[in-house]
Design a protein around this motif. Structure first.
Motif, PDB file in Angstrom:
ATOM      1  N   PRO A  55       0.984  -1.367   0.061  1.00  0.00           N
ATOM      2  CA  PRO A  55       0.047   0.081   0.023  1.00  0.00           C
ATOM      3  C   PRO A  55       0.916   1.260  -0.025  1.00  0.00           C
ATOM      4  CG  PRO A  55      -0.858  -1.465   1.760  1.00  0.00           C
ATOM      5  CD  PRO A  55       0.479  -2.019   1.039  1.00  0.00           C
ATOM      6  N   GLN A  57       1.416   4.564   0.246  1.00  0.00           N
ATOM      7  CA  GLN A  57       0.533   5.678   0.646  1.00  0.00           C
ATOM      8  C   GLN A  57       0.579   6.796  -0.090  1.00  0.00           C
ATOM      9  OE1 GLN A  57      -2.493   6.592   1.514  1.00  0.00           O
ATOM     10  NE2 GLN A  57      -2.141   4.805   2.984  1.00  0.00           N
TER      11      GLN A  57
ATOM     12  N   HIS B  58      -9.996   5.415   6.269  1.00  0.00           N
ATOM     13  CA  HIS B  58     -10.126   4.226   5.394  1.00  0.00           C
ATOM     14  C   HIS B  58     -10.217   4.241   3.879  1.00  0.00           C
ATOM     15  CE1 HIS B  58     -10.447   2.346   9.461  1.00  0.00           C
ATOM     16  NE2 HIS B  58     -11.773   3.265   9.688  1.00  0.00           N
ATOM     17  N   SER B  61      -7.847   1.947   1.751  1.00  0.00           N
ATOM     18  CA  SER B  61      -8.215   0.723   1.907  1.00  0.00           C
ATOM     19  C   SER B  61      -9.351   0.133   1.447  1.00  0.00           C
ATOM     20  CB  SER B  61      -8.062   0.514   3.688  1.00  0.00           C
ATOM     21  OG  SER B  61      -6.596   0.907   4.103  1.00  0.00           O
ATOM     22  N   ARG B  64      -8.925  -0.033  -2.384  1.00  0.00           N
ATOM     23  CA  ARG B  64      -8.392  -1.273  -2.635  1.00  0.00           C
ATOM     24  C   ARG B  64      -8.986  -2.640  -2.770  1.00  0.00           C
ATOM     25  NH1 ARG B  64      -3.509   1.007  -1.000  1.00  0.00           N
ATOM     26  NH2 ARG B  64      -4.321   0.890   1.515  1.00  0.00           N
ATOM     27  N   THR B 193      -4.875  -9.250   0.942  1.00  0.00           N
ATOM     28  CA  THR B 193      -5.121  -7.920   1.017  1.00  0.00           C
ATOM     29  C   THR B 193      -5.321  -7.497   2.358  1.00  0.00           C
ATOM     30  OG1 THR B 193      -5.830  -7.918  -1.304  1.00  0.00           O
ATOM     31  CG2 THR B 193      -6.311  -6.082   0.227  1.00  0.00           C
ATOM     32  N   LEU B 194      -6.399  -8.246   2.901  1.00  0.00           N
ATOM     33  CA  LEU B 194      -6.658  -7.781   4.211  1.00  0.00           C
ATOM     34  C   LEU B 194      -5.731  -8.026   5.450  1.00  0.00           C
ATOM     35  CD1 LEU B 194     -10.482  -8.678   4.879  1.00  0.00           C
ATOM     36  CD2 LEU B 194      -9.449  -6.404   4.149  1.00  0.00           C
ATOM     37  N   GLU B 198      -2.970  -4.891   4.533  1.00  0.00           N
ATOM     38  CA  GLU B 198      -3.800  -3.922   5.424  1.00  0.00           C
ATOM     39  C   GLU B 198      -3.241  -4.029   6.955  1.00  0.00           C
ATOM     40  OE1 GLU B 198      -5.397  -1.566   4.307  1.00  0.00           O
ATOM     41  OE2 GLU B 198      -5.717  -2.046   2.409  1.00  0.00           O
TER      42      GLU B 198
END
Lengths: 76, 238
Positions: A55, A57, B58, B61, B64, B193-194, B198
């Motif tokens: 990710p 950012q 959020h 995320s 995504r 992903t989670l 994340e």
């Protein structure tokens, strides 16, 4: 005694701390004796680290105007 | 001295009338964290900065995650937008049975699934039945890497060659990871992903996706194995 192949199938359970006590002992014993599997575990850890870096950012996302307006009308 | 609300693990039903709001929040065998309680309170009081803060926290995320269900970026954006609206309309009924974050993400997943079924290009996934890989047993590492007795025939190479972290940090490497993740079967992609992108814990991921911890772990295992394997191929070619 666990084979290297079995080790590669157990690695996620190990990292998730979901192995039974016996399996955890076996897993660790094998690790201690096998540098290849140590290498594999390291690769897996590196993989997870890289995933965590993904990710990339972006700057603070803008909150769409429309959404703010909806919020304003919602709060009434 | 009474313990602050956040630290009380409540069994049974606990009802509290918030001083500065008309809303009653019912806590049932759950824990409304101090942070969640504070956020919900501010939101219900119409505090726009609280809402902005929530969205900013959020948005990336959620987007995504939406992209796993719908390929089109614009549609994914719509799904996220709809999610926020659903959050607002459902907020007064939020019971704190899960964290605010889990609740929001669950809404997103439901919205995205619904939307995916409407988009013809993602029909196969919209089924959300079994992925092909769920039916076949996969292997973490190709069988030919091992001898018949299960020892490494072609062992994993060390990845930190010359400059340990440097290679791993290069953009190309991350791109390989990203592409591999995008090509995973949807459920594997969701879990990885989670969990790994994340950074959620197993419980949260399972709550959001509505799957068991064991199932989640199987998916995670397969996804991670695939990514490691892709990385290995890529790094060995360099």
């Amino acid at each position: 005694m666990l084979s290297c192949q079995e080790m590669t199938e157990l690695v996620t359970d190990y990292l998730e701390k979901r192995l039974t006590l016996m399996d955890r002992i076996r897993f660790r014993m094998h690790l201690g004796l096998c540098r290849h599997c140590r290498g594999y575990l390291e690769q897996m850890r590196a993989t997870i680290r890289l995933l965590g870096r993904l990710p990339t950012q972006e700057e603070e996302p803008e909150v769409p105007e429309e959404l703010l307006r909806r919020f304003a009308s919602w709060k009434k | 001295m009474r313990a602050p609300l956040a630290e009380i693990e409540i069994r049974g039903v606990f009802c509290q009338e918030l001083r500065d709001s008309q809303v009653r929040i019912v806590l049932e065998e759950g824990r409304l964290s101090r942070r969640d309680e504070e956020q919900v309170r501010r939101l219900l009081n119409g505090d726009e900065s609280a809402f902005v803060e929530l969205v900013r926290t959020h948005q990336a995320s959620l987007t995504r995650l939406a992209r796993v269900f719908v390929r089109d970026a614009a549609i994914a954006e719509e799904v996220v937008q709809e999610t926020w609206l659903a959050v607002l309309s459902g907020l007064r009924g939020f019971e704190g049975r899960s964290t605010l974050k889990t609740w929001i993400f669950r809404i997103l997943v439901n919205r995205a699934r619904t939307r995916a079924t409407r988009e013809s290009r993602t029909v196969a996934f919209a089924e959300l039945g079994l992925d092909a890989d769920e039916v076949e047993a996969g292997v973490a590492v190709e069988r030919d890497r091992f001898t018949p007795s299960g020892k490494w025939a072609r062992p994993p190479a060390a990845w930190d060659v010359d400059t340990p972290e440097e290679i791993l940090l290069r953009q190309e490497t991350l791109a390989v990871v990203e592409t591999t993740v995008e090509e995973l079967p949807p459920r594997q992609r969701l879990v990885i992903t989670l969990r790994d992108m994340e950074g959620m814990d197993a419980r949260e991921a399972c709550d959001i996706l509505g799957i068991t911890e064991t199932h989640q772990r199987v998916l995670l295992h397969r996804a991670r194995s695939k990514v490691r394997s892709s990385l290995e191929s890529y790094l060995e070619r360099k």
